[in-house]
Each structure stands twice: as structure tokens, then as C-alpha cells.
Motif scaffolding. Structure first.
Motif, mmCIF file in Angstrom:
data_model
loop_
_atom_site.group_PDB
_atom_site.id
_atom_site.type_symbol
_atom_site.label_atom_id
_atom_site.label_comp_id
_atom_site.label_asym_id
_atom_site.label_seq_id
_atom_site.Cartn_x
_atom_site.Cartn_y
_atom_site.Cartn_z
ATOM 1 N N ALA A 1 0.826 -1.205 0.000
ATOM 2 C CA ALA A 1 0.000 0.000 0.000
ATOM 3 C C ALA A 1 0.862 1.258 0.000
ATOM 4 O O ALA A 1 0.594 2.218 -0.738
ATOM 5 C CB ALA A 1 -0.937 -0.005 1.207
ATOM 6 N N SER A 2 1.900 1.268 0.853
ATOM 7 C CA SER A 2 2.777 2.437 0.895
ATOM 8 C C SER A 2 3.557 2.595 -0.408
ATOM 9 O O SER A 2 3.761 3.719 -0.903
ATOM 10 C CB SER A 2 3.743 2.313 2.074
ATOM 11 N N LEU A 3 4.028 1.465 -1.006
ATOM 12 C CA LEU A 3 4.756 1.544 -2.272
ATOM 13 C C LEU A 3 3.880 2.170 -3.361
ATOM 14 O O LEU A 3 4.318 3.051 -4.115
ATOM 15 C CB LEU A 3 5.205 0.149 -2.696
ATOM 16 N N GLY A 4 2.636 1.733 -3.434
ATOM 17 C CA GLY A 4 1.746 2.269 -4.449
ATOM 18 C C GLY A 4 1.426 3.730 -4.220
ATOM 19 O O GLY A 4 1.369 4.521 -5.167
ATOM 20 N N ALA A 5 1.211 4.123 -2.944
ATOM 21 C CA ALA A 5 0.854 5.500 -2.650
ATOM 22 C C ALA A 5 2.009 6.450 -2.952
ATOM 23 O O ALA A 5 1.822 7.524 -3.525
ATOM 24 C CB ALA A 5 0.432 5.627 -1.184
ATOM 25 N N VAL A 6 3.234 6.067 -2.572
ATOM 26 C CA VAL A 6 4.394 6.928 -2.831
ATOM 27 C C VAL A 6 4.676 6.986 -4.327
ATOM 28 O O VAL A 6 5.050 8.041 -4.876
ATOM 29 C CB VAL A 6 5.620 6.427 -2.043
ATOM 30 N N ALA A 7 4.503 5.870 -5.040
ATOM 31 C CA ALA A 7 4.707 5.886 -6.486
ATOM 32 C C ALA A 7 3.723 6.817 -7.162
ATOM 33 O O ALA A 7 4.031 7.440 -8.191
ATOM 34 C CB ALA A 7 4.576 4.473 -7.045
ATOM 35 N N ALA A 8 2.518 6.968 -6.570
ATOM 36 C CA ALA A 8 1.494 7.805 -7.180
ATOM 37 C C ALA A 8 1.692 9.277 -6.900
ATOM 38 O O ALA A 8 1.537 10.117 -7.795
ATOM 39 C CB ALA A 8 0.110 7.362 -6.696
ATOM 40 N N ASP A 9 2.004 9.640 -5.663
ATOM 41 C CA ASP A 9 2.081 11.071 -5.316
ATOM 42 C C ASP A 9 3.472 11.543 -4.922
ATOM 43 O O ASP A 9 3.696 12.737 -4.735
ATOM 44 C CB ASP A 9 1.085 11.408 -4.208
ATOM 45 N N GLY A 10 4.429 10.635 -4.701
ATOM 46 C CA GLY A 10 5.787 11.011 -4.366
ATOM 47 C C GLY A 10 5.979 11.487 -2.939
ATOM 48 O O GLY A 10 7.065 11.956 -2.583
ATOM 49 N N MET A 11 4.957 11.399 -2.083
ATOM 50 C CA MET A 11 5.046 11.843 -0.694
ATOM 51 C C MET A 11 5.602 10.720 0.174
ATOM 52 O O MET A 11 5.157 9.579 0.095
ATOM 53 C CB MET A 11 3.664 12.240 -0.177
ATOM 54 N N SER A 12 6.593 11.055 1.013
ATOM 55 C CA SER A 12 7.198 10.079 1.914
ATOM 56 C C SER A 12 6.190 9.625 2.963
ATOM 57 O O SER A 12 5.394 10.445 3.464
ATOM 58 C CB SER A 12 8.431 10.676 2.577
ATOM 59 N N ARG A 13 6.226 8.339 3.315
ATOM 60 C CA ARG A 13 5.302 7.788 4.298
ATOM 61 C C ARG A 13 6.047 6.881 5.280
ATOM 62 O O ARG A 13 6.948 6.147 4.877
ATOM 63 C CB ARG A 13 4.180 6.995 3.622
ATOM 64 N N THR A 14 5.637 6.959 6.564
ATOM 65 C CA THR A 14 6.192 6.076 7.593
ATOM 66 C C THR A 14 5.023 5.450 8.343
ATOM 67 O O THR A 14 4.179 6.169 8.900
ATOM 68 C CB THR A 14 7.094 6.834 8.581
ATOM 69 N N VAL A 15 4.965 4.134 8.390
ATOM 70 C CA VAL A 15 3.869 3.421 9.052
ATOM 71 C C VAL A 15 4.455 2.268 9.857
ATOM 72 O O VAL A 15 5.600 1.848 9.643
ATOM 73 C CB VAL A 15 2.849 2.874 8.029
ATOM 74 N N ASP A 16 3.670 1.777 10.816
ATOM 75 C CA ASP A 16 4.039 0.596 11.581
ATOM 76 C C ASP A 16 3.215 -0.580 11.062
ATOM 77 O O ASP A 16 1.976 -0.493 10.959
ATOM 78 C CB ASP A 16 3.784 0.799 13.074
ATOM 79 N N VAL A 17 3.907 -1.669 10.741
ATOM 80 C CA VAL A 17 3.268 -2.848 10.171
ATOM 81 C C VAL A 17 3.366 -3.995 11.166
ATOM 82 O O VAL A 17 4.460 -4.267 11.703
ATOM 83 C CB VAL A 17 3.926 -3.237 8.833
ATOM 84 N N HIS A 18 2.234 -4.662 11.443
ATOM 85 C CA HIS A 18 2.206 -5.807 12.352
ATOM 86 C C HIS A 18 2.057 -7.074 11.530
ATOM 87 O O HIS A 18 1.193 -7.175 10.652
ATOM 88 C CB HIS A 18 1.049 -5.688 13.344
ATOM 89 N N SER A 19 2.902 -8.041 11.856
ATOM 90 C CA SER A 19 2.828 -9.338 11.189
ATOM 91 C C SER A 19 3.020 -10.412 12.245
ATOM 92 O O SER A 19 4.127 -10.597 12.776
ATOM 93 C CB SER A 19 3.910 -9.444 10.104
ATOM 94 N N GLY A 20 1.955 -11.088 12.587
ATOM 95 C CA GLY A 20 2.033 -12.068 13.662
ATOM 96 C C GLY A 20 2.336 -11.373 14.983
ATOM 97 O O GLY A 20 1.647 -10.434 15.390
ATOM 98 N N HIS A 21 3.392 -11.820 15.661
ATOM 99 C CA HIS A 21 3.795 -11.212 16.927
ATOM 100 C C HIS A 21 4.888 -10.170 16.723
ATOM 101 O O HIS A 21 5.465 -9.698 17.710
ATOM 102 C CB HIS A 21 4.297 -12.296 17.889
ATOM 103 N N HIS A 22 5.182 -9.827 15.502
ATOM 104 C CA HIS A 22 6.263 -8.885 15.221
ATOM 105 C C HIS A 22 5.692 -7.557 14.749
ATOM 106 O O HIS A 22 4.593 -7.491 14.184
ATOM 107 C CB HIS A 22 7.208 -9.458 14.151
ATOM 108 N N GLU A 23 6.493 -6.515 14.995
ATOM 109 C CA GLU A 23 6.113 -5.161 14.579
ATOM 110 C C GLU A 23 7.304 -4.543 13.850
ATOM 111 O O GLU A 23 8.442 -4.650 14.302
ATOM 112 C CB GLU A 23 5.717 -4.307 15.792
ATOM 113 N N TYR A 24 7.001 -3.862 12.725
ATOM 114 C CA TYR A 24 8.044 -3.260 11.902
ATOM 115 C C TYR A 24 7.667 -1.809 11.622
ATOM 116 O O TYR A 24 6.485 -1.489 11.407
ATOM 117 C CB TYR A 24 8.214 -3.998 10.566
ATOM 118 N N ARG A 25 8.690 -0.950 11.641
ATOM 119 C CA ARG A 25 8.488 0.425 11.193
ATOM 120 C C ARG A 25 8.954 0.500 9.744
ATOM 121 O O ARG A 25 10.100 0.141 9.425
ATOM 122 C CB ARG A 25 9.263 1.399 12.060
#
Length: 394
Positions: free
Chosen positions: A93-117
Motif C-alpha cells: 500500500a505504501s509503495l503504491g501511494a508513494v509511487a502515485a504522489d511522491g510523498m514520503s510515508r512512515t507506518v508501523d506494520v504488524h505481522s504475527g507477533h512482530h512489529e516493523y516500522r
């Protein structure tokens, strides 16, 4: 457990101050812990964002990212990610959004018991995404919380023991002083009781020789009242004891007090009048009698010709008004009239010595012990009005 009241008093005070000290430390440690965690968390976020920005800026390819970081590059519709990237990465989702508008994005992604910035930026004709594992930051924060909890627990224990120790050192001399005071009061009461008993006995013997309805009857009644007051004072002198309370007929008590004050009023040329309604209060009769006597004495001393005692009832409260026709109370004295040892000017028309407000301060204390109040004001027609208000019991 010790039955000594002084020992129980010391122990209760030690426990109370120890708990208060521990509670103060608990609040301080909690506030400090919250502040430290917030500061650490803010610092970690800044470091994580800086680390992601640096990884994106220096990324040549996705095969050799910094430790704990995974890279993804999308260029010309082709996406390449670091081998063995965790499940849930990259963030499409972030890859597509930045490719469309060029605005930098930072989000936290949860996968199972792990968390990624995850941070996604545009670099030239490519979109670069860097993902940072937050597990190590969480572990560092958890270790910090464990250290704070351990330090707080040790601090609570030390604070509680220190508070109890300080309380013991502070209270022990006070308890000793109170014990000495109680012994003095008990000894004085014992010494006073002997001549008082003799006085009562002689008054009763004298009454047997006198005709009925003589002044000796009043003398006998006064000796009984004095004995009751002495017992009440001995009970009040010991704060550990609860003074027994019972229903008191306030109207009857006022009648007795006014009758006892008649000789003093007659000597000064003051006329006493009493108006009552049926009213009972829950308290100790000796203390209430002392309060009423003090109000009557004050009214008689300052009256010119008359003192009115009026008992009224309103809702769950009863009020005793002692109204004199004297010169009234100076406005400057009204705020401190019921303060212990507050000076009150003497009535110069009666050539009296200067008096002090000890009696009225005792009235205030007795009223407070009964859940009531005492107030003073000047009457619109002249003179003073002292009002004793108490909770009604019936």
C-alpha cells in the motif's frame, strides 16, 4: 498484641507514617517512570526514523542492508526485496501511494507477533522502502521497565521502614508527654474528688436540718453538677477514651442551667427569661451543661437588665440563642471571639477586671465535638446574640 494504649498509639502512628512515606515514593517513582519511558520512547522513534532515512539514502541494492533492516526497490513496474524478508513485507500500500504522489510515508506494520516500522521514499525514478524490526527496541524498553519496577519496590520498602522509624522517634516523646499529662489530670482529679465528696456530704447533712425548698437544695444540686463536670473533664483529658453519649433533653437542661444562674443574675440586677420547645440531642450532658453555663455567664456579665434564652428547632438542627441587652460586641473582636485566650474588653460600666475568651473557646470545642457550631452577632436592637447549633436526635 500489646494492650497498652500508648504502645498501640505508637504502632498505629508508625504504620500510618510508613504507609504515607511509601505512598509518596510510589507516586514519585510512577511519575518518574512514566517520564523516563516517554523520553526513551521518543528517543527511540527519532533514532528509528533516522536509521530508516539513512538506509534509504545509502541503499545501492537490496542484498546488503544494515542489520535488522529489509529493503524493497520498485522501478519501472519491477519490485525487488531483500531475500528472506519477513511475512507482511514489503508494504504494498505504501509503495503504491508513494509511487502515485511522491510523498514520503512512515507506518508501523504488524505481522504475527512482530512489529516493523516501514518508511517509503521516492529516489529518482525509483521508490525505495526500508523496514526496521522493532523487537529490539521493545526488549530494551521492557528491560528498562523491569529495572524501574525493581528500584521502585526497593524504594517503597526503604521508604516504609524509614517512615516507621522516624515516626517512632518523633511520637515516643509525645506519647510520654501525654502520659505525664494524663497522670497529672488523674492525680488532680483524685485530689479534687475528696474535698468535693466532703462538700456534698455536708451539704446533704445541712439540708436535713433545713426546711423544705431552701437554698441548700440548690447547693446540693450544684455539688452533684460539679462532680459530673469533674468526671467529664477527666474523660475529655484522655483522647484515647470515648466519652459516653446518650440522648439529652436540651429543654430540661436549659431550665436547670437558667435556674442555677438566677442568683448570679439577681446579684447583678439582670432578669433571665427562657423560651423552649421539646428538643433532644445526642451527646454528653456534662459538656453541654458547661457550654450553656458559659453562654449564660457571658450574657449575664455583659447585660444591662435582661438576658433571654431561646431554644428553637428547624429540621434536623436545634439552636440555643442567648440574647443580652448589653453594648454588643466590637466588630474587630467577632472573628476571634471563640479563639482560646482571645482578649475581650471588660464592661467598664460594671468596674470589672479584664476577661479573656477561654470560656467561649471551650463552648466552640464542645459544639465541634457534638457536630455543631457556635456563632456570635450583634442584635439589631442592641446587645449580643450567641447561638449554639446542634444536630437534633429525635
Amino acid at each position: 498484641m500489646s494492650r497498652d494504649p500508648d504502645t498501640r498509639l505508637v504502632r498505629r502512628t508508625m504504620a500510618r507514617l510508613g504507609l504515607q512515606s511509601a505512598a509518596a515514593v510510589l507516586v514519585a517513582v510512577t511519575l518518574l517512570g512514566v517520564a523516563v519511558v516517554l523520553i526513551i520512547q521518543h528517543t527511540q522513534v527519532e533514532q528509528q526514523n533516522s536509521q530508516l532515512a539513512t538506509a534509504i539514502a545509502t541503499a545501492d541494492d537490496v542484498t546488503d542492508p544494515p542489520a535488522g533492516v529489509w529493503l524493497t526497490v520498485r522501478r519501472g513496474g519491477r519490485t525487488v526485496s531483500t531475500p528472506r524478508s519477513p511475512r507482511g513485507l514489503p508494504d504494498e500500500a505504501s509503495l503504491g501511494a508513494v509511487a502515485a504522489d511522491g510523498m514520503s510515508r512512515t507506518v508501523d506494520v504488524h505481522s504475527g507477533h512482530h512489529e516493523y516500522r516501514v518508511r517509503t521514499d521516492r529516489r529518482g525514478d525509483a521508490v525505495v522502502q526500508a523496514a526496521l524490526d522493532l523487537r529490539y527496541a521493545h526488549e530494551e524498553r521492557d528491560r528498562l521497565l523491569q529495572v524501574l519496577l525493581l528500584a521502585g519496590g526497593v524504594g517503597l520498602l526503604i521508604a516504609g521502614l524509614t517512615g516507621a522509624w522516624v515516626a517512632r522517634r518523633a511520637v515516643t516523646p509525645l506519647v510520654a508527654a501525654l502520659a505525664l499529662q494524663r497522670r497529672f489530670v488523674a492525680d488532680a482529679g483524685h485530689e479534687l474528688r475528696t474535698p468535693l465528696t466532703l462538700l456534698s456530704t455536708r451539704a446533704q447533712m445541712l439540708r436535713r436540718r433545713m426546711p423544705a425548698e431552701s437554698e441548700v437544695d440548690g447547693l446540693v444540686a450544684d455539688t452533684h453538677e460539679l462532680a459530673a463536670i469533674l468526671d467529664d473533664l477527666l474523660l475529655a483529658a484522655d483522647p484515647r477514651e470515648q466519652t459516653p453519649r446518650r440522648p439529652v433533653d436540651l429543654a430540661a437542661l436549659l431550665g436547670q442551667a437558667v435556674a442555677a444562674a438566677e442568683p448570679a443574675a439577681h446579684e447583678r440586677g439582670v432578669r433571665l427569661s427562657l423560651t423552649t420547645v421539646p428538643a433532644k440531642v445526642h451527646g454528653y450532658e456534662g459538656g453541654l451543661r458547661r457550654a450553656v453555663n458559659a453562654l449564660l455567664d457571658n450574657g449575664i456579665r455583659h447585660a444591662q437588665a435582661a438576658v433571654r434564652v431561646v431554644l428553637t428547632s428547624s429540621g434536623r438542627r436545634v439552636r440555643v440563642d442567648v440574647v443580652d441587652d448589653g453594648p454588643g460586641i466590637e466588630a474587630a473582636l467577632l472573628p476571634t471571639l471563640f479563639t482560646r485566650f482571645a482578649s475581650v474588653p471588660a464592661d467598664t460600666t460594671r468596674d470589672e477586671r479584664r476577661r479573656y475568651g477561654l470560656g467561649l473557646s471551650l463552648v466552640s470545642e464542645i459544639a465541634a465535638r457534638h457536630g455543631g457550631t457556635v456563632t456570635a452577632r450583634n442584635h439589631e436592637d442592641g446587645g449580643a446574640v450567641l447561638s449554639l447549633t446542634l444536630p437534633r436526635s429525635d
